[in-house]
Design an enzyme around this catalytic site. Structure first.
Site, mmCIF file in Angstrom:
data_model
loop_
_atom_site.group_PDB
_atom_site.id
_atom_site.type_symbol
_atom_site.label_atom_id
_atom_site.label_comp_id
_atom_site.label_asym_id
_atom_site.label_seq_id
_atom_site.Cartn_x
_atom_site.Cartn_y
_atom_site.Cartn_z
ATOM 1 N N SER A 1 0.823 -1.152 0.120
ATOM 2 C CA SER A 1 0.117 -0.129 0.042
ATOM 3 C C SER A 1 0.799 1.324 0.172
ATOM 4 O O SER A 1 1.586 1.443 -0.698
ATOM 5 C CB SER A 1 -0.940 -0.063 1.286
ATOM 6 O OG SER A 1 -2.103 0.811 1.184
ATOM 7 N N GLU B 1 -10.070 -4.476 -5.405
ATOM 8 C CA GLU B 1 -9.446 -3.156 -4.762
ATOM 9 C C GLU B 1 -9.520 -1.955 -5.830
ATOM 10 O O GLU B 1 -9.051 -2.042 -6.886
ATOM 11 C CB GLU B 1 -8.400 -3.451 -4.185
ATOM 12 C CG GLU B 1 -7.181 -4.100 -5.141
ATOM 13 C CD GLU B 1 -5.762 -4.209 -4.132
ATOM 14 O OE1 GLU B 1 -5.657 -3.239 -3.576
ATOM 15 O OE2 GLU B 1 -5.249 -5.364 -4.080
#
Length: 326
Positions: free
Chosen positions: A176, A271
Site C-alpha cells: 500500500s 480493490e
C-alpha cells in the site's frame, strides 16, 4: 458522536477478529465471514478523518490487529533504534539465511502503522524468503509530512549498508503506502547515483495519488477496505492539500522508471488500487525493466496479511521470485 474508550475499541476488535477471521487453509467459498471481519475492523473508526482523536483510534486499531494476526510460531523479534527511528529485526528462529535481508516498508496510508502492525507481513516475508526482515516505524502524517517517511527509509537503507550488506544483498518490500515508499526509496537512490536493491516486492502498492485509474470507479463497490474519500484524506495529510499529486515524488507511476530493480507486483481484483498496480507493471516494462504482475481473483487490498489460503499462495510466489533473483 460519542467517544469510544481504548477499552471499548479493544473489546470490539477482539470480538470481530476472533469470531470472524477464518483459520489457516480456509477455502475460497468461505470468504463471506472474512469480508465481514474486514469491514467491521475498518468501521471501528472514521478512517477518512485525520483529526488527532480519530488518528489515535485508527492507530490503536491497527496495532491491536497486528498483535492478533501476526504469525508467531518459529519467529523472533529483536527491537532496535536507528538514529531516532524505532525498528525491528524479524527472523526465523532456526535455519535462516543471514547473508541477505529484506527491508520492509509498512502500509497505512502514511498516517498509520506501527511495528506491531508491520510484524504481520514482516513475519510472512521472513517465512517465505528465509531472510532477516528489517521493518521500521517511519514518521507519520499529518504530524510529519513528506519527506519525513522517505528520509527515515533512506536512513534504514544506510544502516543496512553500514552493517555490511551490499545493495545486491537486499530486497525492498512494501504494501500500500509502503509500496509507494519502497518505490520512492529506489528513485531517491537512483537520483543519488547509488546502487539499486536486488529486487522489489510490492503488495497492492499506492502508485498514483491522482487517483485516475479506472479501478477507482469499477471497484468502488467491491473494495471492502478502501474508498476514494480515504485516499483523498490521507494524501492531503501526507503532502498537504495543495500539492501536485502527479509529481513523481508522490506518484512514482509518473517517474522515470529506467534502471529500477526487478519487481513483483501483487494485487487483488476487488480493490480500487488495482489500476495502480497494473499501470506500474506496464510502466516498468516500457522503461526496459522486468516487472511481473500477479492478480488474485476475489481478493482485496493487501490480502496477504490474512490467514487464508490465497495469502499463502501469494507469499509462496513472492518467495520463489526472491530465490530466482538470488
Amino acid at each position: 458522536m460519542s467517544r469510544r474508550t481504548p477499552k471499548d475499541l479493544t473489546q470490539r476488535l477482539e470480538t470481530v477478529i476472533k469470531t470472524l477471521i477464518p483459520q489457516r487453509g480456509q477455502s475460497a467459498d468461505e470468504l463471506g465471514p472474512m469480508m465481514r471481519a474486514i469491514k467491521a475492523v475498518h468501521s471501528v473508526t472514521d478512517n477518512t478523518s485525520t483529526s488527532p482523536e480519530d488518528l489515535e483510534r485508527q492507530r490503536a486499531a491497527q496495532e491491536l490487529f497486528g498483535r492478533l494476526v501476526a504469525p508467531s510460531i518459529g519467529i523472533r523479534n529483536d527491537g532496535l533504534t536507528v538514529g531516532e527511528v524505532p525498528a525491528e529485526w524479524v527472523s526465523l528462529e532456526h535455519g535462516h539465511d543471514r547473508r541477505h535481508a529484506v527491508l520492509y516498508c509498512h502500509g497505512g496510508g502514511y498516517t498509520c502503522g506501527q511495528l506491531a502492525y508491520a510484524r504481520i507481513l514482516a513475519s510472512k516475508l521472513a517465512l517465505c524468503t528465509g531472510f532477516d526482515v528489517l521493518s521500521f516505524e517511519y514518521r507519520l502524517a499529518p504530524e510529519h509530512r513528506y519527506p519525513a517517511a522517505l528520509q527515515d527509509a533512506l536512513a534504514m537503507w544506510d544502516y543496512l549498508m553500514y552493517m555490511g550488506y551490499g545493495a545486491r544483498d537486499v530486497i525492498v518490500a512494501g504494501d500500500s503506502a509502503g509500496g509507494n515508499l519502497a518505490l520512492e526509496l529506489c528513485l531517491k537512490l537512483k537520483a543519488q547515483g547509488r546502487a539499486q536493491p536486488r529486487g522489489l516486492l510490492l503488495f497492492s502498492p499506492w502508485t498514483d495519488m491522482t487517483a485516475t485509474g479506472k479501478s477507482y470507479r469499477t471497484c468502488r463497490d467491491l473494495d471492502p477496505l478502501l474508498t476514494l474519500e480515504y485516499v483523498e484524506a490521507v494524501r492531503a495529510a501526507y503532502t498537504g492539500p495543495d500539492a501536485d499529486w502527479a509529481d513523481p515524488r508522490y506518484s512514482p507511476l509518473f517517474a522515470d522508471l529506467r534502471g529500477m530493480p526487478p519487481t513483483l507486483v501483487q494485487v487483488g481484483t476487488n480493490e480500487i488500487l488495482r489500476s495502480d498496480s497494473e499501470r506500474l507493471a506496464e510502466a516498468l516494462q516500457k522503461a526496459g525493466g522486468y516487472a511481473k504482475l500477479e492478480v488474485y481473483e476475489e481478493c482485496w487490498h493487501v490480502f496477504q496479511q490474512m490467514p487464508i489460503h490465497r495469502a499463502e499462495v501469494a507469499m509462496e510466489s513472492a518467495g520463489r521470485f526472491v530465490q530466482r533473483l538470488m
